[in-house]
Every structure is written in C-alpha cells, then in structure tokens.
Design a protein around this motif. Structure first.
Motif, mmCIF file in Angstrom:
data_model
loop_
_atom_site.group_PDB
_atom_site.id
_atom_site.type_symbol
_atom_site.label_atom_id
_atom_site.label_comp_id
_atom_site.label_asym_id
_atom_site.label_seq_id
_atom_site.Cartn_x
_atom_site.Cartn_y
_atom_site.Cartn_z
ATOM 1 N N MET A 5 -5.148 1.746 15.240
ATOM 2 C CA MET A 5 -4.611 1.217 13.942
ATOM 3 C C MET A 5 -4.979 1.534 12.891
ATOM 4 O O MET A 5 -6.528 1.838 13.056
ATOM 5 N N LYS A 6 -3.717 2.034 12.002
ATOM 6 C CA LYS A 6 -4.156 2.672 11.217
ATOM 7 C C LYS A 6 -3.709 1.709 9.757
ATOM 8 O O LYS A 6 -2.753 1.472 9.990
ATOM 9 N N LEU A 7 -4.545 1.194 8.867
ATOM 10 C CA LEU A 7 -4.177 0.354 7.914
ATOM 11 C C LEU A 7 -3.215 1.175 7.403
ATOM 12 O O LEU A 7 -3.287 2.112 6.553
ATOM 13 N N SER A 8 -2.033 0.242 6.983
ATOM 14 C CA SER A 8 -1.247 0.965 5.927
ATOM 15 C C SER A 8 -0.725 0.346 4.931
ATOM 16 O O SER A 8 -0.406 0.553 3.372
ATOM 17 N N ALA A 9 -1.078 -0.947 4.548
ATOM 18 C CA ALA A 9 -1.071 -1.997 2.967
ATOM 19 C C ALA A 9 -2.596 -2.966 3.150
ATOM 20 O O ALA A 9 -2.183 -3.595 4.197
ATOM 21 N N GLU A 39 9.653 -9.669 -7.926
ATOM 22 C CA GLU A 39 8.942 -10.059 -6.629
ATOM 23 C C GLU A 39 7.956 -9.427 -5.543
ATOM 24 O O GLU A 39 6.829 -10.285 -5.528
ATOM 25 N N PHE A 40 7.855 -8.657 -5.418
ATOM 26 C CA PHE A 40 7.070 -7.599 -5.511
ATOM 27 C C PHE A 40 6.953 -6.312 -5.460
ATOM 28 O O PHE A 40 7.907 -5.361 -6.205
ATOM 29 N N ALA A 41 5.836 -6.270 -5.822
ATOM 30 C CA ALA A 41 5.309 -4.798 -6.216
ATOM 31 C C ALA A 41 4.137 -3.881 -5.851
ATOM 32 O O ALA A 41 3.458 -4.525 -5.313
ATOM 33 N N GLY A 42 4.520 -2.852 -5.868
ATOM 34 C CA GLY A 42 3.394 -2.106 -4.798
ATOM 35 C C GLY A 42 2.662 -0.681 -5.546
ATOM 36 O O GLY A 42 3.215 -0.142 -6.722
ATOM 37 N N LEU A 43 1.928 -0.515 -5.224
ATOM 38 C CA LEU A 43 1.198 1.075 -5.550
ATOM 39 C C LEU A 43 0.706 1.944 -3.973
ATOM 40 O O LEU A 43 0.576 1.343 -3.087
ATOM 41 N N GLN A 44 1.409 3.448 -4.073
ATOM 42 C CA GLN A 44 1.337 3.961 -2.619
ATOM 43 C C GLN A 44 0.298 4.827 -2.956
ATOM 44 O O GLN A 44 0.186 5.237 -4.015
ATOM 45 N N GLY A 45 -0.815 4.658 -2.088
ATOM 46 C CA GLY A 45 -1.997 5.675 -2.605
ATOM 47 C C GLY A 45 -1.546 7.517 -2.005
ATOM 48 O O GLY A 45 -0.478 6.900 -1.015
ATOM 49 N N PHE A 53 2.092 -6.446 -4.367
ATOM 50 C CA PHE A 53 1.443 -7.423 -4.805
ATOM 51 C C PHE A 53 2.506 -8.614 -5.256
ATOM 52 O O PHE A 53 3.376 -7.611 -5.278
ATOM 53 N N GLN A 54 2.301 -9.964 -4.246
ATOM 54 C CA GLN A 54 3.769 -10.095 -4.366
ATOM 55 C C GLN A 54 3.598 -11.944 -5.369
ATOM 56 O O GLN A 54 2.267 -12.675 -5.293
ATOM 57 N N ARG A 55 4.706 -12.100 -5.901
ATOM 58 C CA ARG A 55 4.382 -13.265 -6.092
ATOM 59 C C ARG A 55 4.964 -14.736 -5.867
ATOM 60 O O ARG A 55 5.271 -14.744 -4.586
ATOM 61 N N VAL A 56 3.962 -15.521 -6.177
ATOM 62 C CA VAL A 56 3.395 -16.712 -5.396
ATOM 63 C C VAL A 56 3.582 -17.381 -6.255
ATOM 64 O O VAL A 56 3.064 -18.126 -7.373
ATOM 65 N N ALA A 57 4.278 -18.952 -6.900
ATOM 66 C CA ALA A 57 4.863 -19.400 -7.782
ATOM 67 C C ALA A 57 3.863 -20.144 -7.822
ATOM 68 O O ALA A 57 3.422 -20.506 -8.899
ATOM 69 N N ASP A 58 2.931 -20.817 -6.169
ATOM 70 C CA ASP A 58 2.065 -22.151 -7.329
ATOM 71 C C ASP A 58 0.233 -21.064 -7.084
ATOM 72 O O ASP A 58 -0.398 -21.815 -6.114
#
Length: 122
Positions: A5-9, A39-45, A53-58
């Motif tokens: 398996m290759k780690l993808s995220a 709501e969701f931001a990402g950085l790509q290598g 990075f995902q928004r979690v209200a609490d």
C-alpha cells in the motif's frame, strides 16, 4: 503475503482548515490543493502525498504530553538545520511545549491548532 500500500493522504482535524494549511504551506513549501476551501484544505506533495485539514466544529486541541486529550496524530519532518527551522516555525505560529524529550536531536512543536509534530535533525 504482505499488502503493498502507498500512503496517499494524512488528514488533521482542526477548527480552521485554510489557516492550518497556510501554516504548513509556509513550513514545508508544499503547494495548496486547488479545491481547498473553508471546510477542507489540502497541500499536495510532489510524490502525490496530500496533507489535508478538515473543519471540526468542536475540535479539542491535544494536551500533549498530558493525556487528557490524546495527541491524535504525530507528524515528523526531517530537517538539516534544527535550530533555524525551529526558530522559523515559532515565527510562523508554532508552539513549543516545555517537555522536550531528546532535544539534542529533535524538537516537539505544536501547530496553531495544537497538534504536536517533531522536527528531527539529520
């Protein structure tokens, strides 16, 4: 037979995805994912690995090293200049917990959402 398996995220919960993505973008130089939003931001290598990075209200920030709120995730980054990298990350908004195991070769820092991560001198 072992699975291949290759780690993808890797995705971190946080209260403000765009702000946390901006911190890690400045720290790593990774490019923002074009579909990042509040709501969701990402950085790509270059190798295809996405740090999300995902928004979690609490969201509750980890209390490392105290166990009340577990660290949830721990990232490590190899660096060639431990002191210089630490100083720059602190300028960008990282925190530095008092507990620093193996401080001669690695530093535990926290990102602006409270997630602990290490920089490791190479």
């Amino acid at each position: 037979m072992a699975l291949r398996m290759k780690l993808s995220a890797i995705t971190l919960d946080c209260p403000d995805p765009l702000a946390l993505a901006a911190f890690y973008q400045q720290a790593t130089g990774l490019e923002p994912h074009p579909k990042s939003d509040a709501e969701f931001a990402g950085l790509q290598g270059e190798d295809g690995l996405l740090i999300g990075f995902q928004r979690v209200a609490d969201h509750r920030a980890p209390t490392w090293p105290a166990p009340e709120v577990p660290q949830q995730l721990h990232l490590c980054f190899d660096v060639t200049d431990l002191e210089g990298t630490e100083a720059r990350l602190l300028e960008l908004g990282a925190g530095k917990p008092a507990d620093q195991p193996h401080a001669d070769r690695r530093r535990v820092l926290t990102d602006p959402a409270g997630h602990p991560f290490c920089i490791v001198g190479s």
